[in-house]
Design an enzyme around this catalytic site. Sequence first.
Site, PDB file in Angstrom:
ATOM      1  N   HIS A  91      19.663  12.090 -52.155  1.00 41.15           N
ATOM      2  CA  HIS A  91      18.703  11.885 -50.757  1.00 41.15           C
ATOM      3  C   HIS A  91      18.061  10.357 -51.595  1.00 41.15           C
ATOM      4  O   HIS A  91      17.906   9.278 -50.413  1.00 41.15           O
ATOM      5  CB  HIS A  91      17.916  12.451 -49.847  1.00 41.15           C
ATOM      6  CG  HIS A  91      18.803  13.231 -49.021  1.00 41.15           C
ATOM      7  ND1 HIS A  91      19.558  14.104 -49.365  1.00 41.15           N
ATOM      8  CD2 HIS A  91      19.140  12.819 -47.554  1.00 41.15           C
ATOM      9  CE1 HIS A  91      20.811  14.489 -48.120  1.00 41.15           C
ATOM     10  NE2 HIS A  91      20.098  13.990 -47.619  1.00 41.15           N
TER      11      HIS A  91
ATOM     12  N   HIS B   4      14.232  19.996 -54.118  1.00 38.72           N
ATOM     13  CA  HIS B   4      15.060  19.289 -55.420  1.00 38.72           C
ATOM     14  C   HIS B   4      13.371  20.055 -55.357  1.00 38.72           C
ATOM     15  O   HIS B   4      12.767  19.958 -55.354  1.00 38.72           O
ATOM     16  CB  HIS B   4      14.512  17.874 -55.494  1.00 38.72           C
ATOM     17  CG  HIS B   4      16.605  17.141 -54.746  1.00 38.72           C
ATOM     18  ND1 HIS B   4      16.984  17.519 -55.277  1.00 38.72           N
ATOM     19  CD2 HIS B   4      17.027  17.050 -53.238  1.00 38.72           C
ATOM     20  CE1 HIS B   4      18.406  17.342 -55.042  1.00 38.72           C
ATOM     21  NE2 HIS B   4      18.071  17.083 -53.234  1.00 38.72           N
TER      22      HIS B   4
END
Length: 257
Positions: A177, A219
């Site tokens: 992303h 993440h």
Amino acid sequence: MPSPRSSRERRAGGSSGRLEFLSLSQRGPAAPDSPSRRREPAGAAAAPLPEEDCMKLNPSFVGIALSSLLAIDLWASKRLGVCAGEGSAWGSARPLMKVIEVSGHGIPWLLGTFYGLCQSDSSAAREVLLNLLFALLLDLVMVAVVKGLVRRPRPTHNKMDMFVTISVDKYSFPSGHATRAALVCRFVLRHLVLAVPLRVLVVLWALIVSISRVMLGRHNMTDVLFGLLLGYALYGVVEHCWLSPATAPALFALWSH
Ligand SMILES: CC(C)=CCC/C(C)=C/CC/C(C)=C/CC/C(C)=C/COP(=O)(O)O
């Protein structure tokens, strides 16, 4: 018959009844009955220590710095993962974070660009959209390659409930992303004529998508930082390989009505 304890002590070179651990650089010449000494022919000088042992026992400054950075990264990312679950500190914001997640997902971007390309009636729009499609596909491939090589697992607090993933998406480095956000942001700012408030919104969107990756617990911070750098750099590759009717006439012929 020697007891197991006393034979262990002899192997460790201990004479005072205590086991001591020394790094290789702290050791003097091997003890007369140590295994390394026993292997040497009589009268030979002590053999140099194997390099890989020295590296294991004496980590370099860079090694220590990297492990410290990773430890800080894991600790800070866990603390910032405030939307990682419904029961987390900001759990009520999780649905909004997931909408932001979809806004940076590959599928809507690929399908939207593909649809725009099919609908475009000007050659300038076709050129930009074809290059955006190329950029998005290049980004997918690069992220998949790096994820497959690095194989860093996602944070333990991540709940794997993401909208459509591919096999390498079980790995977290780098954030796909974040690469897409940086790449699309640079691309849009360079190729779409937008008013200043819209340009600011595009940059804010890229930042929010990136920050939300850590907040959702998807993440660690280093995945996102590297992802942003990778996306920024990939845009340079796209500019360098810019597809135009002159450089890729066959591709443009496909889309001309
Ligand atoms: C529509 C066209 C032209 C091609 C489709 C090609 C294709 C195989 C697309 C797959 C898209 C996909 C599933 C992307 C995954 C996106 C994702 C979940 C990334 C993970 O992001 P991260 O930030 O968690 O690393």
